[in-house]
Design an enzyme around this catalytic site. Structure first.
Site, mmCIF file in Angstrom:
data_model
loop_
_atom_site.group_PDB
_atom_site.id
_atom_site.type_symbol
_atom_site.label_atom_id
_atom_site.label_comp_id
_atom_site.label_asym_id
_atom_site.label_seq_id
_atom_site.Cartn_x
_atom_site.Cartn_y
_atom_site.Cartn_z
ATOM 1 N N GLU A 50 -5.119 1.759 -3.399
ATOM 2 C CA GLU A 50 -3.824 1.415 -2.812
ATOM 3 C C GLU A 50 -3.972 1.287 -1.294
ATOM 4 O OE1 GLU A 50 0.682 3.342 -2.571
ATOM 5 O OE2 GLU A 50 -1.047 4.615 -3.053
ATOM 6 N N HIS A 51 -4.560 2.282 -0.677
ATOM 7 C CA HIS A 51 -4.855 2.276 0.758
ATOM 8 C C HIS A 51 -6.355 2.447 0.942
ATOM 9 C CE1 HIS A 51 -0.917 4.418 0.185
ATOM 10 N NE2 HIS A 51 -0.510 3.547 1.093
ATOM 11 N N HIS A 86 1.445 13.946 -0.332
ATOM 12 C CA HIS A 86 2.506 13.285 -1.099
ATOM 13 C C HIS A 86 2.815 13.996 -2.403
ATOM 14 C CE1 HIS A 86 3.765 9.519 0.777
ATOM 15 N NE2 HIS A 86 2.546 9.380 1.249
ATOM 16 N N GLN A 96 -2.569 11.843 2.652
ATOM 17 C CA GLN A 96 -2.176 11.284 1.363
ATOM 18 C C GLN A 96 -2.021 12.371 0.312
ATOM 19 O OE1 GLN A 96 -1.095 8.297 2.743
ATOM 20 N NE2 GLN A 96 -1.276 7.890 0.558
ATOM 21 N N TYR A 121 14.762 0.929 -5.603
ATOM 22 C CA TYR A 121 14.743 2.370 -5.862
ATOM 23 C C TYR A 121 14.026 3.094 -4.738
ATOM 24 C CZ TYR A 121 14.388 6.854 -8.128
ATOM 25 O OH TYR A 121 14.519 8.193 -8.409
ATOM 26 N N GLN A 130 17.375 7.036 -15.248
ATOM 27 C CA GLN A 130 18.762 6.602 -15.421
ATOM 28 C C GLN A 130 19.181 5.615 -14.338
ATOM 29 O OE1 GLN A 130 17.757 9.751 -14.951
ATOM 30 N NE2 GLN A 130 19.104 10.920 -13.590
ATOM 31 N N ASP A 136 2.406 3.567 6.715
ATOM 32 C CA ASP A 136 3.533 4.159 5.995
ATOM 33 C C ASP A 136 4.847 3.979 6.748
ATOM 34 O OD1 ASP A 136 2.073 5.048 3.841
ATOM 35 O OD2 ASP A 136 1.748 7.057 4.641
ATOM 36 N N ASN A 186 8.379 8.286 -9.603
ATOM 37 C CA ASN A 186 7.503 9.123 -10.418
ATOM 38 C C ASN A 186 7.261 8.473 -11.779
ATOM 39 O OD1 ASN A 186 9.820 9.585 -11.932
ATOM 40 N ND2 ASN A 186 10.210 11.590 -11.034
ATOM 41 N N HIS A 206 6.967 -36.339 -28.179
ATOM 42 C CA HIS A 206 6.830 -36.250 -26.725
ATOM 43 C C HIS A 206 6.585 -37.639 -26.143
ATOM 44 C CE1 HIS A 206 6.551 -31.980 -27.380
ATOM 45 N NE2 HIS A 206 6.278 -31.720 -26.112
ATOM 46 N N GLU A 245 -2.265 -33.987 -29.199
ATOM 47 C CA GLU A 245 -1.725 -32.669 -29.532
ATOM 48 C C GLU A 245 -0.844 -32.704 -30.776
ATOM 49 O OE1 GLU A 245 0.171 -31.098 -26.048
ATOM 50 O OE2 GLU A 245 -1.729 -30.754 -25.018
ATOM 51 N N THR A 303 0.008 8.059 -5.482
ATOM 52 C CA THR A 303 -0.553 7.418 -4.302
ATOM 53 C C THR A 303 -2.029 7.751 -4.161
ATOM 54 O OG1 THR A 303 -0.198 7.018 -1.938
ATOM 55 C CG2 THR A 303 -0.025 9.302 -2.703
#
Length: 430
Positions: A327-328, A261, A258, A126, A189, A361, A213, A420, A415, A236
């Site tokens: 994240e950064h 964004h 940043q 995506y 979707q 980036d 998002n 087994h 067990e 971000t």
């Protein structure tokens, strides 16, 4: 402009005191559920209805014609084309070194375990196209998937109102990377379309990656289990650990970069230097007023997710940034490399004055799809490994099985699973 959080002299757990964007994915998930279910039940009709409602676009075909991709590549601005090719080349160089090789361990004579690394067969990638059309995210998603050996790669990105197609630079980037399966579908979707498939238009994928998002994140949550996902990405964020040697201009422009964004983007400065804070604040006032997306940046920098965190010293600063798990994370201090090597929790660490986040980036060669919201404490960014599955091959001959049979039987009885053990001993009873 930035809220101040003073942790000097505090012994409290900084994790509870640090700023963080408030994102209610649970509420978004419930809102997204009927859309995802509609796509599962009604396929292309539901995708078109959601696209009409949320994007204001009437789609004739979900898939972008290959000719449109080629035209977009041909129409790229020469500088943008060159930059994309440079970004692709550097990313391929870095990601090639992430490839894993199969390893066979000889446990005993006649008994081996081989660790194989097998790529996911088909993935959906995506690429956002809302506030910013992130052509760079095409590179960051496609290159590791291709390097891992993924056979089928489908990219989906929102349609533009004027063309009904994804942003032309996104389409051009796909073409440069050799991707010809591209869909003009965005939002939740798109995630549902990729996960469930649409008969006659899009085959279902095994895994979905890429930022988006809160609606994209909610759809990923609903599809988790049906398909694999890389992460539930949030807004971000950047944290900068700086001392009195940091250039306030560098710090200010990186915080702004940043914040550009998204209004919910987080920009956090951690420092023991009040003098630096004062200088950075002056730079922010002047530069935010002059930047193109001034309103968006101002909202982000003045929001509860952004702050200056004052600490006693560098050691305390390291504790704070590890608790924040950005994240950064930028390190703008003396001996920046040594300080960076002490960091435990971050999606990516940018070392020194000449390694800004914006380099990562686009053109560092690293991957910019990274964990947000503190998830860097337990999660990695996107890489070749994301698209590989470890599968073990266990191969024992008769002598090797006979030698260990008693241990298998003992553990099976411990067990209370005696069958087994019998699955082993029966092989030697005839």
């Amino acid at each position: 402009m930035l809220t101040r959080i003073d942790l000097r002299g505090s012994a409290a757990d900084p994790r509870r005191l640090l700023p963080r964007a408030a994102v209610d994915v649970t509420a978004a998930t419930e809102a997204m559920r009927p859309i995802v279910e509609a796509v599962r039940e009604h396929g292309a009709d539901a995708v078109r209805a959601a696209t009409r409602k949320f994007d204001g676009v009437e789609l004739e075909h979900l898939r972008v014609p290959v000719e449109a991709l080629s035209r977009a590549a041909d129409a790229l601005d020469p500088d943008v084309r060159a930059a994309l090719l440079e970004s692709i080349g550097r990313a391929r160089q870095v990601h090639a070194d992430q490839r894993r090789t199969d390893v066979t361990t000889n446990v005993v004579p006649g008994g081996t375990v081989t660790q194989r690394w097998i790529p996911v067969q088909r993935v959906g990638l995506y690429v956002p196209g809302g506030l910013a059309a992130l052509a760079s995210s095409v590179v960051m998603n496609v290159v590791p998937a291709q390097t891992a050996g993924v056979e089928g790669i489908a990219v989906s990105s929102p349609p533009q109102r004027d063309t009904g197609l994804p942003h032309p630079v996104i389409m051009g980037a796909c073409s440069l990377l050799g991707i010809d399966e591209v869909y003009a579908v965005g939002g939740g979707q798109a995630i549902a379309m990729l996960g469930y498939g649409v008969p006659g238009e899009c085959e279902p994928v095994d895994m979905i990656t890429g930022p988006g998002n809160v609606w994209v994140t909610a759809a990923k949550r609903l599809l988790r289990g049906e398909v694999g996902i890389d992460a539930e990405a949030g807004p971000t964020e950047i944290a900068i650990l700086a001392d009195d040697t940091a250039d306030p201009v560098h710090v200010a422009v990186d915080l702004i970069s940043q914040a550009e964004h998204d209004p919910m983007a987080a920009s956090v400065l951690v420092t023991a230097s009040e003098e630096l804070v004062g200088s950075v604040e002056k730079e922010l006032v002047a530069r935010v007023a002059a930047t193109k997306h001034s309103e968006r940046v101002t909202t982000a920098l003045t929001g509860p997710q952004s702050a200056v965190v004052l600490v006693d010293d560098l050691a305390a600063g390291l504790r704070v940034v590890d608790a924040y798990a950005a994240e950064h994370l930028e390190i703008q201090t003396r001996d920046a490399r040594k300080v960076a090597e002490r960091v435990r929790n971050a999606g990516a660490v940018f070392v020194g004055a000449w390694s800004p986040v914006s380099l990562g980036d686009y053109c560092a060669g690293s991957n910019h799809v990274l964990p947000t919201g503190g998830c860097a404490r337990h999660q990695s960014g996107l890489s070749v490994q994301t698209f590989l599955r470890g599968v073990q091959l266990i191969e024992y001959d008769e002598a090797a099985l006979r030698e260990v049979a008693g241990h298998v039987v003992a553990l099976s009885h411990a067990e209370d699973l005696p069958a087994h053990g019998e699955a082993v001993t029966a092989r030697f009873s005839t």
